[in-house]
Design a protein around this motif. Structure first.
Motif, PDB file in Angstrom:
ATOM      1  N   LYS A  87       2.183  -0.005 -16.014  1.00 34.08           N
ATOM      2  CA  LYS A  87       1.475   1.131 -16.613  1.00 34.08           C
ATOM      3  C   LYS A  87       0.161   1.391 -15.867  1.00 34.08           C
ATOM      4  O   LYS A  87      -0.146   2.546 -15.505  1.00 34.08           O
ATOM      5  N   GLU A  88      -0.613   0.318 -15.635  1.00 37.31           N
ATOM      6  CA  GLU A  88      -1.916   0.493 -14.984  1.00 37.31           C
ATOM      7  C   GLU A  88      -1.784   0.821 -13.497  1.00 37.31           C
ATOM      8  O   GLU A  88      -2.670   1.435 -12.899  1.00 37.31           O
ATOM      9  N   ALA A  89      -0.673   0.402 -12.894  1.00 35.50           N
ATOM     10  CA  ALA A  89      -0.475   0.651 -11.462  1.00 35.50           C
ATOM     11  C   ALA A  89      -0.007   2.071 -11.167  1.00 35.50           C
ATOM     12  O   ALA A  89      -0.196   2.565 -10.042  1.00 35.50           O
ATOM     13  N   THR A  90       0.574   2.736 -12.154  1.00 34.46           N
ATOM     14  CA  THR A  90       1.168   4.061 -11.927  1.00 34.46           C
ATOM     15  C   THR A  90       0.211   5.063 -11.283  1.00 34.46           C
ATOM     16  O   THR A  90       0.585   5.748 -10.315  1.00 34.46           O
ATOM     17  N   PRO A  91      -1.045   5.182 -11.742  1.00 37.63           N
ATOM     18  CA  PRO A  91      -1.953   6.150 -11.097  1.00 37.63           C
ATOM     19  C   PRO A  91      -2.222   5.822  -9.628  1.00 37.63           C
ATOM     20  O   PRO A  91      -2.370   6.729  -8.810  1.00 37.63           O
ATOM     21  N   PHE A  92      -2.278   4.546  -9.287  1.00 40.48           N
ATOM     22  CA  PHE A  92      -2.552   4.156  -7.903  1.00 40.48           C
ATOM     23  C   PHE A  92      -1.345   4.445  -7.004  1.00 40.48           C
ATOM     24  O   PHE A  92      -1.515   4.788  -5.831  1.00 40.48           O
ATOM     25  N   GLN A 125      -1.524   8.107  -6.324  1.00 38.46           N
ATOM     26  CA  GLN A 125      -2.595   8.448  -5.373  1.00 38.46           C
ATOM     27  C   GLN A 125      -2.294   7.965  -3.952  1.00 38.46           C
ATOM     28  O   GLN A 125      -3.074   8.220  -3.029  1.00 38.46           O
ATOM     29  N   GLY A 126      -1.186   7.263  -3.778  1.00 39.99           N
ATOM     30  CA  GLY A 126      -0.836   6.763  -2.450  1.00 39.99           C
ATOM     31  C   GLY A 126      -1.601   5.527  -2.034  1.00 39.99           C
ATOM     32  O   GLY A 126      -1.670   5.197  -0.843  1.00 39.99           O
ATOM     33  N   LEU A 127      -2.164   4.810  -3.017  1.00 38.11           N
ATOM     34  CA  LEU A 127      -2.903   3.587  -2.721  1.00 38.11           C
ATOM     35  C   LEU A 127      -2.038   2.337  -2.892  1.00 38.11           C
ATOM     36  O   LEU A 127      -2.341   1.285  -2.318  1.00 38.11           O
ATOM     37  N   LEU A 128      -0.986   2.460  -3.699  1.00 33.40           N
ATOM     38  CA  LEU A 128      -0.040   1.362  -3.890  1.00 33.40           C
ATOM     39  C   LEU A 128       1.374   1.851  -3.627  1.00 33.40           C
ATOM     40  O   LEU A 128       1.702   3.012  -3.907  1.00 33.40           O
ATOM     41  N   ASN A 129       2.209   0.962  -3.106  1.00 39.33           N
ATOM     42  CA  ASN A 129       3.653   1.177  -3.026  1.00 39.33           C
ATOM     43  C   ASN A 129       4.327   0.346  -4.105  1.00 39.33           C
ATOM     44  O   ASN A 129       3.878  -0.771  -4.406  1.00 39.33           O
ATOM     45  N   PHE A 130       5.408   0.884  -4.683  1.00 39.47           N
ATOM     46  CA  PHE A 130       6.210   0.095  -5.616  1.00 39.47           C
ATOM     47  C   PHE A 130       7.660   0.206  -5.170  1.00 39.47           C
ATOM     48  O   PHE A 130       8.289   1.245  -5.307  1.00 39.47           O
ATOM     49  N   GLU A 131       8.123  -0.890  -4.563  1.00 38.42           N
ATOM     50  CA  GLU A 131       9.463  -0.893  -4.000  1.00 38.42           C
ATOM     51  C   GLU A 131      10.105  -2.255  -4.222  1.00 38.42           C
ATOM     52  O   GLU A 131       9.445  -3.293  -4.049  1.00 38.42           O
ATOM     53  N   ASN A 132      11.368  -2.255  -4.634  1.00 32.51           N
ATOM     54  CA  ASN A 132      12.090  -3.502  -4.919  1.00 32.51           C
ATOM     55  C   ASN A 132      11.329  -4.374  -5.914  1.00 32.51           C
ATOM     56  O   ASN A 132      11.283  -5.605  -5.795  1.00 32.51           O
ATOM     57  N   ASN A 133      10.714  -3.704  -6.879  1.00 34.65           N
ATOM     58  CA  ASN A 133      10.000  -4.371  -7.966  1.00 34.65           C
ATOM     59  C   ASN A 133       8.698  -5.045  -7.519  1.00 34.65           C
ATOM     60  O   ASN A 133       8.152  -5.875  -8.246  1.00 34.65           O
ATOM     61  N   ILE A 134       8.213  -4.706  -6.332  1.00 37.14           N
ATOM     62  CA  ILE A 134       7.009  -5.345  -5.799  1.00 37.14           C
ATOM     63  C   ILE A 134       5.943  -4.299  -5.490  1.00 37.14           C
ATOM     64  O   ILE A 134       6.229  -3.277  -4.852  1.00 37.14           O
ATOM     65  N   LEU A 135       4.729  -4.566  -5.943  1.00 38.16           N
ATOM     66  CA  LEU A 135       3.578  -3.709  -5.666  1.00 38.16           C
ATOM     67  C   LEU A 135       2.838  -4.224  -4.443  1.00 38.16           C
ATOM     68  O   LEU A 135       2.471  -5.405  -4.379  1.00 38.16           O
ATOM     69  N   THR A 161      -0.234  -2.822  -1.341  1.00 36.15           N
ATOM     70  CA  THR A 161      -1.187  -1.763  -0.998  1.00 36.15           C
ATOM     71  C   THR A 161      -0.670  -0.980   0.209  1.00 36.15           C
ATOM     72  O   THR A 161       0.000  -1.522   1.091  1.00 36.15           O
ATOM     73  N   THR A 162      -0.985   0.294   0.250  1.00 36.80           N
ATOM     74  CA  THR A 162      -0.694   1.138   1.408  1.00 36.80           C
ATOM     75  C   THR A 162      -1.825   0.966   2.423  1.00 36.80           C
ATOM     76  O   THR A 162      -2.820   0.273   2.169  1.00 36.80           O
ATOM     77  N   ARG A 163      -1.704   1.618   3.568  1.00 37.72           N
ATOM     78  CA  ARG A 163      -2.790   1.584   4.553  1.00 37.72           C
ATOM     79  C   ARG A 163      -4.091   2.080   3.929  1.00 37.72           C
ATOM     80  O   ARG A 163      -5.158   1.492   4.122  1.00 37.72           O
ATOM     81  N   ALA A 164      -3.987   3.161   3.145  1.00 42.49           N
ATOM     82  CA  ALA A 164      -5.182   3.724   2.509  1.00 42.49           C
ATOM     83  C   ALA A 164      -5.731   2.812   1.420  1.00 42.49           C
ATOM     84  O   ALA A 164      -6.930   2.821   1.127  1.00 42.49           O
ATOM     85  N   GLY A 165      -4.847   2.005   0.818  1.00 41.13           N
ATOM     86  CA  GLY A 165      -5.262   1.166  -0.298  1.00 41.13           C
ATOM     87  C   GLY A 165      -5.762  -0.210   0.077  1.00 41.13           C
ATOM     88  O   GLY A 165      -6.407  -0.880  -0.736  1.00 41.13           O
ATOM     89  N   LYS A 166      -5.483  -0.655   1.309  1.00 45.11           N
ATOM     90  CA  LYS A 166      -5.816  -2.038   1.685  1.00 45.11           C
ATOM     91  C   LYS A 166      -7.291  -2.361   1.509  1.00 45.11           C
ATOM     92  O   LYS A 166      -7.656  -3.386   0.920  1.00 45.11           O
ATOM     93  N   PHE A 167      -8.159  -1.521   2.043  1.00 46.12           N
ATOM     94  CA  PHE A 167      -9.593  -1.797   1.986  1.00 46.12           C
ATOM     95  C   PHE A 167     -10.091  -1.818   0.541  1.00 46.12           C
ATOM     96  O   PHE A 167     -11.116  -2.426   0.236  1.00 46.12           O
TER      97      PHE A 167
END
Length: 377
Positions: A336-341, A344-354, A356-362
């Motif tokens: 639920k809390e990860a959905t906004p991120f 926004q392209g800051l997190l990826n959610f794939e194969n049940n794993i969250l 960070t994206t390039r933009a989200g790492k920092f």
């Protein structure tokens, strides 16, 4: 598998940005070695038979130790714990300690990995940070180190006031020129009660810029990616086969024992930490007492720690593991809390794993704090 961290609480001089525990007086160094070995012996049953795969000398400045002192402590680990056949044994070292002769000597010690605190190859940066070495020593020690050691990592600091992007990239290129297979890189941070904080407060130097640090972080990540480095943790880049086994164990939640003043330990359910005072540490160990405090971690604490460490790494945060280890309310809360991120392209959610994206790492630490479990309505 488990790890042993040994904190060496001595430095030749204080770096302006450092808030780790250390002393610039070497008067008690021999006594400290004896008590560190004694603590290792007193804690020989804590790992419940788990095999030690890493021994890490941190600090402080572990390279102020002689080879005999390093051997004393490694021997104490072997005498009191079961150790794998070829453990990773890392020694943090400053360039001013790494003469050609010392490097040759270290190559005949149990140490098989060097972590060299270069920080910058430019004199003006080193002076601003009050590093004990100079730019010439930084290059000279690496020239010698690569002759004897295959497994080397070096530290670089970005976001230093007055350091242009061009000078930062020159730092990176100099590191790459030595063929170093691992680089750890951190933004210059102003910590309370440091000389750097006082200098910023008085206007002697400008405060580090988050925007500049972010830009230099991306330049670093892109350049090292071009050279085949894997950005496997927020501050760490390694060629395949050269990831830090010690640090990876921390991030994956393995057990470790911290030896020495201020050192922390973790066994999966409890965290403990030794007193951050050399005199009190020595006094307690002389009486065969362990000068530490222990905290039992709640489920929320363990969830929060997993989220914090997981988002910093390429392995991410596994929602299934969260459900299995902490319960469905935690996995539901996480998603639920990860959905906004994700939106926004800051997190990826794939194969049940969250992850960070390039933009989200920092921004990984800030994102993680927003995913921490505090209360559920």
């Amino acid at each position: 598998m488990a790890g042993i961290y040994i904190h060496i609480p001595f430095c030749r001089q204080a770096c302006h940005y450092c808030d780790f525990h250390f002393s610039t007086s070497m008067k008690k160094k021999d006594e400290m070695m004896e008590m560190l070995a004694r603590e290792i012996a007193l804690r020989k049953n804590e790992l419940n038979g788990e095999v030690v795969e890493t021994i890490y000398f941190g600090g402080g400045t572990p390279s102020v130790l002689s080879n005999e002192q390093v051997n004393l402590l490694v021997d104490a680990v072997y005498q009191n714990h079961t150790v794998i056949e070829n453990p990773e044994i890392t020694l943090e070292a400053n360039p001013d300690d790494l003469s050609a002769n010392r490097i040759a000597q270290l190559s005949h010690s149990p140490v098989n990995r060097l972590s060299i605190g270069v920080q910058s190859f430019f004199e003006e940066d080193l002076k601003l940070m009050n590093r004990a070495h100079n730019a010439q020593q930084a290059e000279a020690c690496l020239t010698e180190a690569v002759k004897y050691f295959d497994n080397i990592t070096l530290d670089l600091i970005y976001g230093i006031p007055g350091m242009s992007n061009n000078r930062w990239l020159q730092n990176v290129e100099k590191a790459l020129a030595f063929g170093i297979p691992h680089i750890s890189s951190y933004a210059l941070t102003v910590e309370p009660k440091t000389a750097l904080n006082t200098m910023v407060q008085k206007g002697i130097i400008a405060a580090p810029s988050d925007a500049v640090a972010h830009e230099q972080f991306l330049l670093l990540a892109d350049r090292l990616g071009q050279e085949g480095f894997v950005h496997y943790e927020l501050s760490n880049f390694g060629k395949l086969g050269y990831f830090s086994k010690n640090n990876t164990a921390y991030w994956l939640g393995k057990k470790y024992i911290g030896i020495g003043p201020s050192a922390h330990s973790y066994n999966g359910t409890h965290r403990s930490w030794n007193v951050a005072n050399n005199a009190l540490y020595l006094k307690a160990l002389a009486e065969d007492k362990l000068p530490r405090e222990t905290e039992e971690l709640s489920i929320a604490n363990r969830y929060n720690e997993y989220v914090m460490t997981g988002l910093r790494t390429i392995w991410g945060v596994d929602a299934k593991r969260v459900k299995d280890d902490f319960g469905v309310k935690y996995s539901d809360y996480l998603l639920k809390e990860a959905t906004p991120f994700v939106a926004q392209g800051l997190l990826n959610f794939e194969n049940n794993i969250l992850t960070t994206t390039r933009a989200g790492k920092f921004l990984a630490d800030g994102i993680a704090s927003d995913l921490f479990f505090v209360t559920l309505d």
